[in-house]
Design an enzyme around this catalytic site. Structure first.
Site, PDB file in Angstrom:
ATOM      1  N   ILE A  37       0.735  -1.146   0.029  1.00 56.42           N
ATOM      2  CA  ILE A  37       0.011   0.037   0.098  1.00 56.42           C
ATOM      3  C   ILE A  37       0.882   1.247   0.115  1.00 56.42           C
ATOM      4  O   ILE A  37       0.486   2.421  -0.303  1.00 56.42           O
ATOM      5  CB  ILE A  37      -1.153  -0.014   1.178  1.00 56.42           C
ATOM      6  CG1 ILE A  37      -2.274   0.744   0.778  1.00 56.42           C
ATOM      7  CG2 ILE A  37      -0.552   0.485   2.455  1.00 56.42           C
ATOM      8  CD1 ILE A  37      -3.475   0.553   1.765  1.00 56.42           C
ATOM      9  N   VAL A  68       3.878  -5.096  10.504  1.00 54.25           N
ATOM     10  CA  VAL A  68       2.764  -6.360  10.454  1.00 54.25           C
ATOM     11  C   VAL A  68       3.284  -7.401  10.735  1.00 54.25           C
ATOM     12  O   VAL A  68       4.079  -8.069   9.952  1.00 54.25           O
ATOM     13  CB  VAL A  68       2.221  -6.125   8.986  1.00 54.25           C
ATOM     14  CG1 VAL A  68       0.552  -6.827   9.032  1.00 54.25           C
ATOM     15  CG2 VAL A  68       1.662  -4.608   8.594  1.00 54.25           C
ATOM     16  N   HIS A  84       5.621 -11.835   5.911  1.00 54.65           N
ATOM     17  CA  HIS A  84       5.689 -11.412   4.557  1.00 54.65           C
ATOM     18  C   HIS A  84       6.873 -11.033   3.905  1.00 54.65           C
ATOM     19  O   HIS A  84       7.672 -10.689   4.679  1.00 54.65           O
ATOM     20  CB  HIS A  84       4.667 -10.006   4.356  1.00 54.65           C
ATOM     21  CG  HIS A  84       4.990  -8.894   5.347  1.00 54.65           C
ATOM     22  ND1 HIS A  84       4.791  -9.084   6.638  1.00 54.65           N
ATOM     23  CD2 HIS A  84       5.700  -7.891   5.009  1.00 54.65           C
ATOM     24  CE1 HIS A  84       5.227  -7.891   7.140  1.00 54.65           C
ATOM     25  NE2 HIS A  84       5.948  -7.162   6.554  1.00 54.65           N
ATOM     26  N   HIS A 141       9.019  -9.010   1.330  1.00 53.10           N
ATOM     27  CA  HIS A 141       9.093  -7.843   0.337  1.00 53.10           C
ATOM     28  C   HIS A 141       9.791  -8.165  -0.834  1.00 53.10           C
ATOM     29  O   HIS A 141      10.954  -8.459  -0.786  1.00 53.10           O
ATOM     30  CB  HIS A 141       9.551  -6.530   0.958  1.00 53.10           C
ATOM     31  CG  HIS A 141       8.741  -6.076   2.178  1.00 53.10           C
ATOM     32  ND1 HIS A 141       8.095  -4.942   2.400  1.00 53.10           N
ATOM     33  CD2 HIS A 141       9.219  -6.403   3.455  1.00 53.10           C
ATOM     34  CE1 HIS A 141       7.676  -4.534   3.563  1.00 53.10           C
ATOM     35  NE2 HIS A 141       8.103  -5.556   4.307  1.00 53.10           N
TER      36      HIS A 141
HETATM   37  P1  AMP Z   1       6.945  -4.553   7.552  1.00 53.81           P
HETATM   38  O1  AMP Z   1       7.422  -3.155   8.187  1.00 53.81           O
HETATM   39  O2  AMP Z   1       8.156  -5.258   6.969  1.00 53.81           O
HETATM   40  O3  AMP Z   1       6.155  -5.350   8.591  1.00 53.81           O
HETATM   41  O4  AMP Z   1       6.063  -4.136   6.375  1.00 53.81           O
HETATM   42  C1  AMP Z   1       4.813  -4.256   6.462  1.00 53.81           C
HETATM   43  C2  AMP Z   1       4.191  -3.675   5.196  1.00 53.81           C
HETATM   44  O5  AMP Z   1       2.941  -3.633   4.955  1.00 53.81           O
HETATM   45  C3  AMP Z   1       4.682  -1.982   4.721  1.00 53.81           C
HETATM   46  O6  AMP Z   1       5.499  -2.101   3.607  1.00 53.81           O
HETATM   47  C4  AMP Z   1       3.176  -1.339   4.457  1.00 53.81           C
HETATM   48  O7  AMP Z   1       3.223  -0.446   3.528  1.00 53.81           O
HETATM   49  C5  AMP Z   1       2.760  -2.593   4.087  1.00 53.81           C
HETATM   50  N1  AMP Z   1       1.070  -2.735   4.378  1.00 53.81           N
HETATM   51  C6  AMP Z   1       0.425  -2.346   5.432  1.00 53.81           C
HETATM   52  N2  AMP Z   1      -0.855  -2.495   5.461  1.00 53.81           N
HETATM   53  C7  AMP Z   1      -1.264  -2.872   4.065  1.00 53.81           C
HETATM   54  C8  AMP Z   1      -2.351  -3.192   3.365  1.00 53.81           C
HETATM   55  N3  AMP Z   1      -3.704  -3.169   4.004  1.00 53.81           N
HETATM   56  N4  AMP Z   1      -2.318  -3.752   2.127  1.00 53.81           N
HETATM   57  C9  AMP Z   1      -1.131  -3.578   1.475  1.00 53.81           C
HETATM   58  N5  AMP Z   1       0.144  -3.448   2.153  1.00 53.81           N
HETATM   59  C10 AMP Z   1       0.060  -2.827   3.433  1.00 53.81           C
END
Ligand code: AMP
Ligand code: ZN
Length: 116
Positions: free
Chosen positions: A31, A96, A100, A102
């Site tokens: 996002i 989050v 995940h 990246h």
């Molecule tokens: P991290 O800091 O590695 O936990 O990455 C979390 C990622 O999730 C960040 O790059 C955010 O921009 C992304 N993110 C958070 N909420 C959403 C969402 N609803 N849809 C897509 N990406 C998201």
């Protein structure tokens, strides 16, 4: 898992731009993209981060680089290069807590992500 953002994306209650989905993995656009291509690849089954993966989940997680490569080709960054990374836990910069990876590319990303 209740109240997990990415579980909500998996079960369709939170909208996302899904770019890949199979039985056990899904991928969607970040996002707040940090690069022209910025995709998150996640297991459909909830696990907080790498530190939490069970032996049973290992085969699923092991497929992430393969999916990343398919997506890198699809988004035209396989030749120019890309980065695949996961942040695990607070010192790792995780925000989050659903595992995940990246996938980023489309511009020179520099030698490292940690700022001195
Ligand atoms: P991290 O800091 O590695 O936990 O990455 C979390 C990622 O999730 C960040 O790059 C955010 O921009 C992304 N993110 C958070 N909420 C959403 C969402 N609803 N849809 C897509 N990406 C998201
Ligand atoms: Zn989750």
């Amino acid at each position: 898992m209740e109240n997990c953002l990415f579980c909500k994306i998996v079960n369709g209650t939170l909208p996302a731009h899904i770019v890949y989905s199979d039985e056990t993995l899904t991928a969607f656009k970040d996002i707040h993209p940090q690069a022209p291509v910025h995709i998150l690849i996640i297991p459909k089954q909830h696990v907080d981060n790498l530190a939490g993966i069970s032996k049973e989940m290992t085969p699923v997680i092991s497929r992430i680089p393969e999916v990343a490569t398919v997506l890198a080709k699809e988004y035209g960054i396989d030749k120019t290069g890309f980065r695949l990374l996961t942040n695990s836990g607070s010192d790792g910069g995780q925000t989050v807590y659903h595992l995940h990876f990246h996938l980023m590319g489309g511009k020179p990303l520099g030698p490292k992500l940690v700022k001195d």
